[in-house]
Motif scaffolding. Structure first.
Motif, mmCIF file in Angstrom:
data_model
loop_
_atom_site.group_PDB
_atom_site.id
_atom_site.type_symbol
_atom_site.label_atom_id
_atom_site.label_comp_id
_atom_site.label_asym_id
_atom_site.label_seq_id
_atom_site.Cartn_x
_atom_site.Cartn_y
_atom_site.Cartn_z
ATOM 1 N N ASN A 58 0.856 -1.099 0.177
ATOM 2 C CA ASN A 58 -0.043 -0.054 -0.100
ATOM 3 C C ASN A 58 0.817 1.161 -0.133
ATOM 4 O O ASN A 58 0.621 2.121 -0.678
ATOM 5 C CB ASN A 58 -0.843 -0.071 1.278
ATOM 6 C CG ASN A 58 -2.058 -1.080 1.144
ATOM 7 O OD1 ASN A 58 -2.282 -1.511 -0.078
ATOM 8 N ND2 ASN A 58 -2.665 -1.376 2.282
ATOM 9 N N SER A 59 1.926 1.322 0.640
ATOM 10 C CA SER A 59 2.787 2.394 0.715
ATOM 11 C C SER A 59 3.477 2.479 -0.558
ATOM 12 O O SER A 59 3.722 3.648 -0.956
ATOM 13 C CB SER A 59 3.852 2.060 1.985
ATOM 14 O OG SER A 59 3.365 2.205 3.126
ATOM 15 N N ARG A 60 3.965 1.610 -1.248
ATOM 16 C CA ARG A 60 4.559 1.598 -2.520
ATOM 17 C C ARG A 60 3.779 2.432 -3.538
ATOM 18 O O ARG A 60 4.018 3.382 -4.264
ATOM 19 C CB ARG A 60 4.773 0.247 -3.206
ATOM 20 C CG ARG A 60 6.015 -0.451 -2.562
ATOM 21 C CD ARG A 60 6.242 -1.764 -3.277
ATOM 22 N NE ARG A 60 6.887 -2.840 -2.813
ATOM 23 C CZ ARG A 60 8.328 -3.036 -3.018
ATOM 24 N NH1 ARG A 60 8.902 -2.148 -3.761
ATOM 25 N NH2 ARG A 60 8.866 -3.719 -2.451
ATOM 26 N N HIS A 75 3.468 6.093 -2.551
ATOM 27 C CA HIS A 75 4.276 6.831 -2.642
ATOM 28 C C HIS A 75 4.419 7.105 -4.203
ATOM 29 O O HIS A 75 4.731 8.428 -4.552
ATOM 30 C CB HIS A 75 5.766 6.157 -2.584
ATOM 31 C CG HIS A 75 6.145 6.058 -1.026
ATOM 32 N ND1 HIS A 75 7.090 5.790 -0.422
ATOM 33 C CD2 HIS A 75 5.298 6.223 -0.062
ATOM 34 C CE1 HIS A 75 7.199 5.698 0.826
ATOM 35 N NE2 HIS A 75 6.091 5.926 1.201
ATOM 36 N N LEU A 76 4.159 6.341 -5.286
ATOM 37 C CA LEU A 76 3.985 6.540 -6.433
ATOM 38 C C LEU A 76 2.846 7.516 -6.822
ATOM 39 O O LEU A 76 3.027 8.263 -8.028
ATOM 40 C CB LEU A 76 3.900 5.358 -7.415
ATOM 41 C CG LEU A 76 5.117 4.394 -7.273
ATOM 42 C CD1 LEU A 76 4.837 3.241 -7.892
ATOM 43 C CD2 LEU A 76 6.512 4.972 -7.875
ATOM 44 N N ASP A 77 1.807 7.416 -6.134
ATOM 45 C CA ASP A 77 0.738 8.492 -6.462
ATOM 46 C C ASP A 77 1.050 9.875 -5.893
ATOM 47 O O ASP A 77 0.058 11.012 -6.152
ATOM 48 C CB ASP A 77 -0.533 7.992 -5.596
ATOM 49 C CG ASP A 77 -1.172 6.766 -6.337
ATOM 50 O OD1 ASP A 77 -0.719 6.437 -7.481
ATOM 51 O OD2 ASP A 77 -1.921 5.933 -5.860
ATOM 52 N N SER A 78 1.759 10.236 -5.324
ATOM 53 C CA SER A 78 2.077 11.469 -4.562
ATOM 54 C C SER A 78 3.380 12.148 -5.198
ATOM 55 O O SER A 78 4.317 11.663 -5.953
ATOM 56 C CB SER A 78 2.113 11.602 -3.045
ATOM 57 O OG SER A 78 3.138 10.705 -2.702
ATOM 58 N N ARG A 79 3.888 13.256 -4.702
ATOM 59 C CA ARG A 79 5.044 13.711 -4.954
ATOM 60 C C ARG A 79 6.091 13.065 -4.146
ATOM 61 O O ARG A 79 6.067 12.807 -2.987
ATOM 62 C CB ARG A 79 5.393 15.230 -4.407
ATOM 63 C CG ARG A 79 6.685 15.814 -4.876
ATOM 64 C CD ARG A 79 6.572 17.430 -4.815
ATOM 65 N NE ARG A 79 7.629 17.998 -4.750
ATOM 66 C CZ ARG A 79 8.862 18.098 -5.604
ATOM 67 N NH1 ARG A 79 8.433 17.602 -6.758
ATOM 68 N NH2 ARG A 79 10.038 18.776 -5.388
ATOM 69 N N LEU A 105 9.263 8.870 0.920
ATOM 70 C CA LEU A 105 10.672 8.869 0.418
ATOM 71 C C LEU A 105 11.275 7.565 0.129
ATOM 72 O O LEU A 105 10.989 6.758 1.228
ATOM 73 C CB LEU A 105 11.482 9.724 1.423
ATOM 74 C CG LEU A 105 13.053 9.989 1.235
ATOM 75 C CD1 LEU A 105 13.533 11.450 1.645
ATOM 76 C CD2 LEU A 105 13.792 9.094 2.037
ATOM 77 N N ASP A 106 12.009 7.158 -0.687
ATOM 78 C CA ASP A 106 12.662 6.109 -1.034
ATOM 79 C C ASP A 106 14.096 6.327 -1.042
ATOM 80 O O ASP A 106 14.508 7.092 -1.741
ATOM 81 C CB ASP A 106 11.797 5.256 -2.124
ATOM 82 C CG ASP A 106 10.469 5.056 -1.701
ATOM 83 O OD1 ASP A 106 10.204 4.326 -0.691
ATOM 84 O OD2 ASP A 106 9.644 5.559 -2.551
ATOM 85 N N GLY A 107 14.923 5.210 -0.921
ATOM 86 C CA GLY A 107 16.414 5.126 -0.996
ATOM 87 C C GLY A 107 16.777 4.406 -2.098
ATOM 88 O O GLY A 107 16.059 3.392 -2.416
ATOM 89 N N TYR A 108 17.973 4.817 -2.632
ATOM 90 C CA TYR A 108 18.615 4.062 -3.732
ATOM 91 C C TYR A 108 20.062 3.752 -3.579
ATOM 92 O O TYR A 108 20.708 4.721 -3.217
ATOM 93 C CB TYR A 108 18.484 4.567 -5.216
ATOM 94 C CG TYR A 108 17.087 4.666 -5.841
ATOM 95 C CD1 TYR A 108 16.597 3.543 -6.543
ATOM 96 C CD2 TYR A 108 15.883 5.496 -5.408
ATOM 97 C CE1 TYR A 108 15.479 3.374 -7.017
ATOM 98 C CE2 TYR A 108 14.804 5.353 -6.183
ATOM 99 C CZ TYR A 108 14.368 4.359 -6.779
ATOM 100 O OH TYR A 108 13.210 4.305 -7.315
#
Length: 510
Positions: A48-50, A53-57, A130-133
């Protein structure tokens, strides 16, 4: 948490994978199955979080290092089930302490990597998308032994018993091309569980793999090393954190690492954005990329390259998109520590990207002439000059914002280290004080002190809101409270003395 269901799932996993029970499983087996049970527990929230995250800035945090530490303790704490799981294990003759020997994911060497890990933790706790790479190094920093009073380093094969906190995402693997080599970047996703919330961030770590694993023709004619050369060369890219770059081969490998995860991350970000919106015109409205120091700055010309070469944008439009997307965190006040690359090496390793670096430099010169700057000034600040690509200068020129990591640090940048840049773009300079999360470094590591703080404050809100600790000031001269505080310190010193005695055979006075 439903204890009976949790224990049932844990027991089933242990039996299925290892033919073991909770009572007799080896520590690494217990860790593997406990982690798998927790991963199953968070699966719905993570998915759900993924999507959210993709649906927002969305913010994407690119860092060469992520010093995440032991995931199991932090994840149980963030889910609020540490005590319940420990009680459950103790009922069967085990304890969470049994997992102390499990290897850390030491994919960082100190402040930079731990800061990145705390940044992800804090963002997840505060429901920020926020997601990390980063890079999934096969060997972490190193394992340390003390031999005759001196440090001895050994390879840190942290995945030798598996990696239960990561999911391999085969469908999202991408191609990364160098001047002399093409490799796959295969992502492994690690959950970053938000404390006291349903939000779960994602740390996507890229592993380098060969496009062609085995050359049968070479093997068949007796060239056994040649048969696996492409595989070994590819895997070397994500083999070790910070290869020694005192020689040219080391420099080339280091640059390949930086481009590897930067290119793969940009490709992944663009792919996901296109799938959602069908256009990249609004990329800067929905994506911000934070560059943690200069290591991922090569993502700047790489994004421009992909927009131009693969998506039909002209250079100026691609530059404007990049300007909206990128922000840069500076970690040093020493000019000599600002990363620079020999133009010859950059052109050799990533020739197509180097073309766009030169175009960025040409645009900078044009902009400076428009501002009536003289040649000496332009030469001093040019992203390319003296045969070097100056990564920090390129980041500052293209990014929307530049930040230091503490108020005093940012002021030194503005007044000294980056004074010319601050005078040129004062509106771009910000401060972001990067601290450590009190969850791992207080609630987790010192439960006795945490319990005292919670008792004094009347609640545990401080675990999520550090400002709450200011309310402890009123106890500064309270003798009863200070005695409790000193008792906690004494208990911890006794624990340390016992640990040293057990592991090193040395008696120390607590």
């Amino acid at each position: 948490m439903n204890k009976e269901l949790f224990y049932s799932e844990l027991s089933k996993d242990l039996k299925k994978k290892f033919g073991a029970d909770v009572e007799n499983a080896l520590p690494w087996q217990l860790h593997e199955s406990l982690s798998a049970t927790v991963m199953e527990l968070i699966d719905g929230d993570w998915e759900n979080s993924r999507k959210a995250h993709l649906d927002s800035r969305r913010a994407c945090y690119l860092s060469m290092e992520f010093l995440m530490g032991r995931a199991v303790y932090n994840n149980l704490l963030c889910l609020g089930i540490t005590d319940e799981v420990d009680e459950l294990l103790k009922a069967h003759g085990r304890s969470l302490n049994d997992l102390e020997e499990i290897e850390d994911a030491a994919l960082g060497n100190g402040g930079l990597g731990r800061l990145a890990a705390c940044f992800l933790d804090s963002a997840a706790a505060h429901d920020l998308p926020l997601d990390g790479y980063g890079i999934r190094y096969k060997y972490g920093l190193f394992k340390q032994k003390i031999v005759d009073g001196f440090q001895k380093e050994e390879a840190d094969n942290w995945t030798k018993y598996g990696d239960p906190w990561s999911k391999r995402c085969e469908n999202d693997k991408v191609i990364v091309k160098y001047g002399d080599q093409t490799v796959y970047a295969v992502p492994y996703d690690m959950p970053v569980i938000g404390f006291g919330t349903k939000n779960v961030g994602t740390l996507r770590l890229w592993q380098a793999e060969s496009v062609e694993d085995f050359d049968f023709a070479q093997f068949d004619c007796g060239n056994y090393d040649g048969a696996v050369k492409a595989k070994n060369d590819a895997e070397n890219i994500s083999k070790v954190l910070y290869p020694n770059d005192n020689c040219e081969e080391g420099k080339i490998l280091r640059l390949k690492q930086e481009y590897f995860f930067s290119s793969a991350s940009v490709t992944d970000i663009i792919k996901k954005h296109l799938a959602k919106f069908g256009t990249l015109d609004n990329l800067g409205d929905f994506i911000t990329i934070q560059l943690n120091d200069t290591h991922p700055v090569i993502a700047v010309p790489e994004l421009i390259r992909q927009l131009c070469a693969e998506h039909g944008y002209d250079f100026d439009k691609a530059f404007e998109i990049a300007h909206k997307v990128f922000n840069y965190t500076n970690h040093t006040i020493m000019a000599e520590a600002l990363e620079k690359w020999d133009c010859r090496i950059v052109e050799k390793v990533v020739p197509e990207v180097y073309t766009y670096i030169l175009m960025i430099n040409e645009r900078f010169i044009k902009d400076m002439y428009a501002l009536k700057k003289d040649r000496e000034y332009i030469s001093k600040l040019s992203p390319v000059g003296d045969g070097m690509v100056k990564m920090a200068f390129m980041a500052i020129y293209v990014s929307s914002y530049i930040n230091g990591v503490a108020a005093i640090h940012t002021e030194i940048l503005k007044k000294d280290a980056l004074k010319d840049w601050y005078e040129l773009y004062p509106e771009r300079f910000q401060n972001k004080t990067n601290g450590i999360t009190q969850r791992r470094w207080l609630a987790l590591c010192n439960p006795e002190l945490s319990a005292l703080i919670t008792k004094l404050l009347g609640n545990a809100d401080w675990v999520k809101n550090l400002d709450e600790l200011k309310k402890l000031e009123k106890y500064a001269d309270d003798e009863a409270v200070l005695n409790e505080f000193m008792a906690v310190k004494e208990a911890q010193k006794n624990r340390l003395a016992a640990f040293v005695k057990e592991h090193d055979g040395v008696d120390i006075d607590p």
